[in-house]
Motif scaffolding. Structure first.
Motif, short mmCIF file in Angstrom:
data_model
loop_
_atom_site.label_atom_id
_atom_site.label_comp_id
_atom_site.label_asym_id
_atom_site.label_seq_id
_atom_site.Cartn_x
_atom_site.Cartn_y
_atom_site.Cartn_z
N MET A 38 37.03 58.56 65.68
CA MET A 38 35.93 57.59 65.72
C MET A 38 35.18 57.74 67.05
N SER A 39 33.87 57.79 66.98
CA SER A 39 33.07 58.03 68.19
C SER A 39 33.09 56.80 69.11
N THR A 40 32.88 57.06 70.40
CA THR A 40 32.78 55.99 71.38
C THR A 40 31.33 55.87 71.82
N PRO A 41 30.56 54.96 71.22
CA PRO A 41 29.16 54.84 71.62
C PRO A 41 29.02 54.24 73.02
N THR A 42 27.92 54.56 73.66
CA THR A 42 27.61 54.00 74.97
C THR A 42 26.70 52.80 74.76
N VAL A 43 27.17 51.63 75.15
CA VAL A 43 26.38 50.40 74.96
C VAL A 43 26.05 49.82 76.32
N GLY A 44 24.78 49.63 76.56
CA GLY A 44 24.34 49.02 77.82
C GLY A 44 24.38 47.51 77.75
N ALA A 57 33.92 43.46 79.14
CA ALA A 57 35.30 43.35 78.65
C ALA A 57 35.34 43.37 77.12
N ALA A 58 34.41 42.65 76.49
CA ALA A 58 34.38 42.59 75.02
C ALA A 58 34.02 43.95 74.42
N LEU A 59 33.09 44.66 75.04
CA LEU A 59 32.71 45.99 74.54
C LEU A 59 33.86 46.98 74.67
N ASP A 60 34.56 46.91 75.79
CA ASP A 60 35.71 47.77 76.02
C ASP A 60 36.75 47.54 74.92
N ALA A 61 37.02 46.27 74.61
CA ALA A 61 37.99 45.92 73.57
C ALA A 61 37.51 46.35 72.18
N ALA A 112 33.75 50.58 72.75
CA ALA A 112 32.52 51.18 73.27
C ALA A 112 32.65 51.42 74.77
N GLU A 113 31.85 52.34 75.28
CA GLU A 113 31.75 52.52 76.73
C GLU A 113 30.59 51.66 77.20
N ALA A 114 30.87 50.71 78.09
CA ALA A 114 29.83 49.77 78.56
C ALA A 114 29.21 50.27 79.85
N ARG A 115 27.90 50.11 79.95
CA ARG A 115 27.18 50.48 81.17
C ARG A 115 26.16 49.41 81.53
N ALA A 116 26.01 49.16 82.81
CA ALA A 116 24.99 48.21 83.27
C ALA A 116 23.62 48.86 83.16
N HIS A 120 31.46 41.53 68.74
CA HIS A 120 31.14 42.78 69.46
C HIS A 120 31.54 44.00 68.63
N ALA A 121 32.67 43.90 67.93
CA ALA A 121 33.10 45.01 67.06
C ALA A 121 32.07 45.25 65.95
N LEU A 122 31.53 44.17 65.39
CA LEU A 122 30.47 44.29 64.38
C LEU A 122 29.28 45.03 64.98
#
Length: 197
Positions: free
Chosen positions: A1-7, A20-24, A27-31, A185-187
């Motif tokens: 399963m791919s790990t999308p980058t979500v800002g 924290a929610a994106l990590d769980a 997804a890879e979270a970025r500011a 967030h998973a949705l």
């Protein structure tokens, strides 16, 4: 399963909780504070905070037009609370100079559920989120006054839509990032994966 980058739009508001929610949610979270950071993400969360301040800072940081362009081009975005206001095509009672990114064909009423001291929590059945009700944390929350034909209402509280979706755009009046329940967030992360094909 791919790990999308979500800002996460990191101009103002509860940015850390979304990380924290994106990590769980896988997804890879970025500011995101600058146009070049926006260009590098697959999807974006616009967090809760103060919608007027977020609007003014987005303009000041040169982000408002790039945000509108990415949303128009189909980038998935999720707005919680103030983020819902930012994704609305129209605000019923905007503050002077307040602009939105737009994208969801809806009219939103700011602070509709009352002031800070009238904040509350309520269990909500959210379409697309399995496993029982989501605990909705409402803090000076907006509600959706009306929607266009392409907008799907996912949750209602007290007769008003409080979670809606239009294509790759999702918004909630409430703050799922404050509860430790990462299903909303998973949705959204699934919506981003789907947009990436």
């Amino acid at each position: 399963m791919s790990t999308p980058t979500v800002g996460v739009l990191a101009l103002q508001g509860d940015v850390r909780e979304h990380f924290a929610a994106l990590d769980a949610a896988g997804a890879e979270a970025r500011a995101v504070r600058r146009p070049e950071e926006l260009a590098a993400v697959d999807g974006l969360i616009i967090p809760g905070g103060e919608s007027t301040t977020i609007s003014k800072l987005a303009i000041a940081f040169g982000l408002m037009e790039p945000l509108r362009e990415r949303v128009r081009a189909g980038m998935p975005a999720y707005g919680s609370c103030a983020g819902m206001i930012m994704l609305a095509d129209k605000i019923l009672d905007p503050r002077s100079g307040q602009e939105t990114v737009g994208g969801i064909d809806m009219i939103v009423r700011r602070n509709a559920f009352g002031r800070q001291n009238e904040s509350f929590e309520a269990p909500l059945a959210v379409t697309g989120v399995e496993g029982g009700p989501v605990e909705g944390v409402f803090i000076r929350a907006p509600w959706v006054e009306s929607t266009g034909a392409r907008v799907e209402t996912l949750a209602v509280y007290d007769g008003h839509p409080v979670a809606v979706r239009q294509d790759g755009l999702l918004s909630t009046s409430f703050h799922p990032e404050l509860t430790g329940d990462h299903r909303v967030h998973a949705l959204f992360v699934e919506m981003v994966r789907s947009a990436l094909g």
